[in-house]
Write an enzyme that holds these catalytic residues in place. Structure first.
Site: not given
Length: 380
Positions: A71, A135
């Site tokens: 991400d 994250e």
């Protein structure tokens, strides 16, 4: 034939995986890893996509783990980019795109290193890749979900290497062996609204807030420990929202962020903040409400076999002996450390989260070679 880490990085960048969107990145990795003989399982939770991949025997005593994320943060003002943020275009030896540095290059490097290694020299043991899509977000259902999945399924990492960017300026100069804890605290000071011409008929919350913020910001939390710099406190906002010059407001709000070392815990810092707030509240006759969120506790993997293993591989491939550091913000290593020893090593991180985020192409291949040597030395 070696798997091309630069090509895989580019394909991952073309996946628009802005938190919490998966964007096709984990699907791409699962396809590549499955073709290389890895058993791949999605460990999605709470709308977050996660990938667990293992080559080798489940629960083997020598199970080397890699952790990372696909991400990315939002692109910001896309018009300010000189290259499209999800096109993975190359210029002057750099690969451009959101996530190029943080950290699709790192994921591509350890994934291709792992695929090459198990094809050419199948080890007596297991290799695990735990890759999350959460994250850069709240991190509640990312690496935590992967570790919960591992616990349920009897999966195991004996050691773990997180591929976050760790080098400030030059490739190979720094390994992270721990991280400071992080805490946010929100304060609301409530007094009594009134006319500014008659301050004795009101109770202004602003002097109390100013006193509290000064006490917190002026306090020396510590002078550092053996492996950590001194803890820091930053006042990040003070808000009253009062446009009128003839009105004493009823409330004022402020937020502080604290990065604390291993001489503190989230609980001990919270207790100190509460005591300071109570003292100011009593002095000024106001009410001070406080809300705290601890994003992570400080942790340390003491210098030892794992850090020596990684440092040796870094020096062999880059010519630099990395320093062992605990600087910077938080990472998902703060979750992994409860499962097994963990250290972090990755690229130079100067452009992460910036407009025109980019990675030096040569460093992607160099990072892959570091990870490949780590695997060779670990299973030797």
């Amino acid at each position: 034939m070696a798997v091309d880490a630069v090509d895989l990085t580019a394909r991952l960048i073309r996946c628009p995986s802005v938190t919490p969107e998966e964007g096709g990145a984990l699907t791409l990795l699962a396809e590549e890893l499955s073709a290389a003989g890895f058993e791949c399982v999605r460990a999605d939770r709470g709308g977050v996509s996660n990938l667990f991949a293992r080559w080798g025997q489940k629960g083997h005593a020598r199970s080397f783990g890699f952790n990372g994320h696909t991400d990315v943060v939002p692109v910001g003002d896309e018009a300010a980019w000189t290259m499209p943020p999800f096109a993975a275009e190359q210029r002057d030896g750099f690969l451009y795109g959101r996530g190029a540095t943080d950290m699709k290059s790192g994921v591509a490097a350890f994934a291709t290193a792992a695929m090459d290694f198990v094809r050419d020299t199948p080890p007596d043991g297991a290799i695990i890749l735990a890759i999350t899509g959460d994250e850069e977000g709240d991190a509640l259902d990312g690496t935590r979900a992967l570790l919960d999945h591992m616990e349920r399924e009897g999966e195991f990492m004996s050691v773990c290497l997180v591929g976050e960017p760790t080098c400030p300026d030059r490739m190979g100069e720094m390994i992270k062996i721990g991280r400071r804890g992080s805490l946010n605290a929100w304060f609301t000071v409530t007094g009594e609204q009134g006319h500014s011409a008659y301050p004795h008929r009101a109770n202004n919350p602003l002097p109390a807030m100013a006193r509290l913020m000064d006490r917190l910001a002026s306090h020396e939390l510590d002078t550092g420990t053996e492996h950590f710099d001194a803890s820091t406190l930053a006042v990040v906002t003070i808000d009253t929202g009062n446009p009128a010059t003839n009105v004493i407001p009823a409330q004022s709000r402020a937020t502080v962020n604290i990065r604390f070392n291993d001489s503190h815990s989230g609980a001990s810092v919270t207790d100190w903040l509460r005591a300071e707030a109570d003292a100011v509240a009593e002095t000024f006759g106001v009410q001070i409400a406080m809300r705290v969120k601890v994003s992570g506790e400080s942790f340390l993997t003491p210098p030892g076999p794992l850090s020596s293993l990684v440092a040796g591989a870094v020096e062999a491939e880059t010519g630099m002996r990395p320093i062992l550091s605990t600087t910077g913000g938080t990472s998902d290593a703060r979750f992994v450390k409860d499962h097994c020893p963990v250290v972090e090593f990755g690229l130079v991180g100067k452009t992460m989260h910036q407009v025109d985020e980019r990675v030096e192409i040569a460093q992607i291949e160099q990072l892959k070679q570091v990870y490949l040597r780590v695997l060779q030395d670990y299973f030797d």
